[in-house]
Design a protein around this motif. Structure first.
Motif, short mmCIF file in Angstrom:
data_model
loop_
_atom_site.label_atom_id
_atom_site.label_comp_id
_atom_site.label_asym_id
_atom_site.label_seq_id
_atom_site.Cartn_x
_atom_site.Cartn_y
_atom_site.Cartn_z
N TYR A 20 0.84 -1.20 0.00
CA TYR A 20 0.00 0.00 0.00
C TYR A 20 0.87 1.25 0.00
O TYR A 20 0.56 2.24 -0.68
CB TYR A 20 -0.91 -0.04 1.22
N SER A 21 1.97 1.22 0.75
CA SER A 21 2.87 2.38 0.82
C SER A 21 3.55 2.65 -0.52
O SER A 21 4.00 3.76 -0.78
CB SER A 21 3.94 2.16 1.90
N LYS A 22 3.63 1.61 -1.37
CA LYS A 22 4.21 1.76 -2.71
C LYS A 22 3.18 2.18 -3.74
O LYS A 22 3.46 2.21 -4.95
CB LYS A 22 4.88 0.45 -3.13
N ASN A 23 1.97 2.48 -3.27
CA ASN A 23 0.87 2.92 -4.15
C ASN A 23 0.50 1.88 -5.20
O ASN A 23 0.14 2.22 -6.33
CB ASN A 23 1.21 4.25 -4.82
N ILE A 24 0.63 0.61 -4.83
CA ILE A 24 0.19 -0.47 -5.71
C ILE A 24 -1.28 -0.75 -5.43
O ILE A 24 -1.69 -0.91 -4.27
CB ILE A 24 1.02 -1.75 -5.47
N TYR A 25 -2.08 -0.80 -6.47
CA TYR A 25 -3.50 -1.08 -6.30
C TYR A 25 -3.67 -2.52 -5.80
O TYR A 25 -3.11 -3.47 -6.38
CB TYR A 25 -4.25 -0.90 -7.61
N LEU A 26 -4.46 -2.70 -4.74
CA LEU A 26 -4.69 -4.02 -4.15
C LEU A 26 -6.17 -4.37 -4.18
O LEU A 26 -7.03 -3.50 -3.95
CB LEU A 26 -4.19 -4.05 -2.69
N GLY A 27 -6.46 -5.63 -4.44
CA GLY A 27 -7.83 -6.13 -4.41
C GLY A 27 -7.86 -7.52 -3.84
O GLY A 27 -6.83 -8.16 -3.63
N LEU A 35 10.83 -9.85 -1.01
CA LEU A 35 10.93 -9.53 -2.43
C LEU A 35 10.32 -8.17 -2.72
O LEU A 35 10.91 -7.34 -3.42
CB LEU A 35 10.23 -10.58 -3.27
N ALA A 36 9.13 -7.92 -2.18
CA ALA A 36 8.41 -6.67 -2.48
C ALA A 36 9.19 -5.45 -2.02
O ALA A 36 9.09 -4.38 -2.64
CB ALA A 36 7.03 -6.71 -1.83
N SER A 37 9.99 -5.60 -0.98
CA SER A 37 10.75 -4.46 -0.48
C SER A 37 11.83 -4.03 -1.45
O SER A 37 12.36 -2.90 -1.35
CB SER A 37 11.37 -4.81 0.88
N THR A 38 12.17 -4.90 -2.41
CA THR A 38 13.21 -4.57 -3.38
C THR A 38 12.64 -3.95 -4.65
O THR A 38 13.42 -3.50 -5.51
CB THR A 38 14.02 -5.83 -3.77
N LEU A 39 11.35 -3.95 -4.81
CA LEU A 39 10.73 -3.45 -6.03
C LEU A 39 10.74 -1.92 -6.05
O LEU A 39 10.66 -1.28 -5.01
CB LEU A 39 9.29 -3.97 -6.14
#
Length: 217
Positions: free
Chosen positions: A98-105, A213-217
């Motif tokens: 969410y902090s990376k502004n990725i849309y989540l559903g 992994l997501a922390s490296t994106l």
């Protein structure tokens, strides 16, 4: 595979973000007992509960499936919130994405109303653009319709830039059917015997592993 920040991520719910097997198991056995069926072990519940109730119960209970549905939901609604447990690392993962502004559903085969009650109980509504459950669309997962609804309002279309994250073959099948990237979170590594032509593109043993992994994106 080289990875970039996804345009959206769609999560399964049960046993991907929250531990609900004990509740599902108890509700299922209450239903089986009242209708004179043999009870299931927890292993049998995990193996057999995949499809949405409206698809699975007619096969299980024949012309008594609506009675079975009512029995199941009566028990389920009585216990599901008080026993709801977030999986380790799940909220941390959601916060990071969410902090990376990725849309989540969310796309789940749990009843949509019960699903949204659980999200509200955990105060997780804020993370998701859409929370889609069974009966919210004409067809349930693994059909594409729930994915389309989960992305509604985001201006994002299903593609390999959209990750579909779940814990079972039906989640991977839904990803394939909708053209999303299939990602498995499970304590057990995927096998071709179980997943067949719906093998995941990536596998993680926990939410924490995916967070790394997501922390490296």
């Amino acid at each position: 595979m080289s990875l970039k920040v996804p345009s959206a991520i769609i999560f399964d719910w049960d046993n991907t973000l929250v531990d609900t097997w004990p509740v599902i198991h108890e509700s299922m056995n209450t239903t089986l007992k009242e209708l004179g069926h043999e009870l299931w072990s927890i292993e049998e519940t995990k193996e057999r509960v995949r499809r949405s109730l409206r698809e699975a119960f007619p096969d299980l209970f024949g012309n008594k499936w609506e009675l079975a549905r009512d029995i199941f939901y009566k028990r389920f609604k009585k216990i599901h919130l008080e026993r709801l447990v977030a999986l380790e690392g799940a909220e941390g993962l959601l916060k990071l994405l969410y902090s990376k502004n990725i849309y989540l559903g969310v796309v789940s085969n749990k009843s949509g109303n019960n699903l949204r009650r659980e999200a509200a109980h955990l105060d997780w509504n804020k993370y998701f653009g859409q929370i889609v459950g069974a009966m919210d669309t004409k067809r349930d997962k693994p059909a594409i319709e729930p994915v389309l609804l989960a992305l509604e309002g985001s201006q994002i279309r299903p593609s390999l830039d959209v990750w579909f994250i779940g814990d079972t073959k039906i989640d991977m099948e839904c990803a394939y059917n909708s053209g999303c990237l299939p990602i498995l979170i499970s304590k057990t590594p995927p096998t071709s015997e179980e997943f067949g032509k719906f093998m995941p593109e990536m596998y993680f043993s926990s939410c924490d592993m995916l967070t790394t992994l997501a922390s490296t994106l």
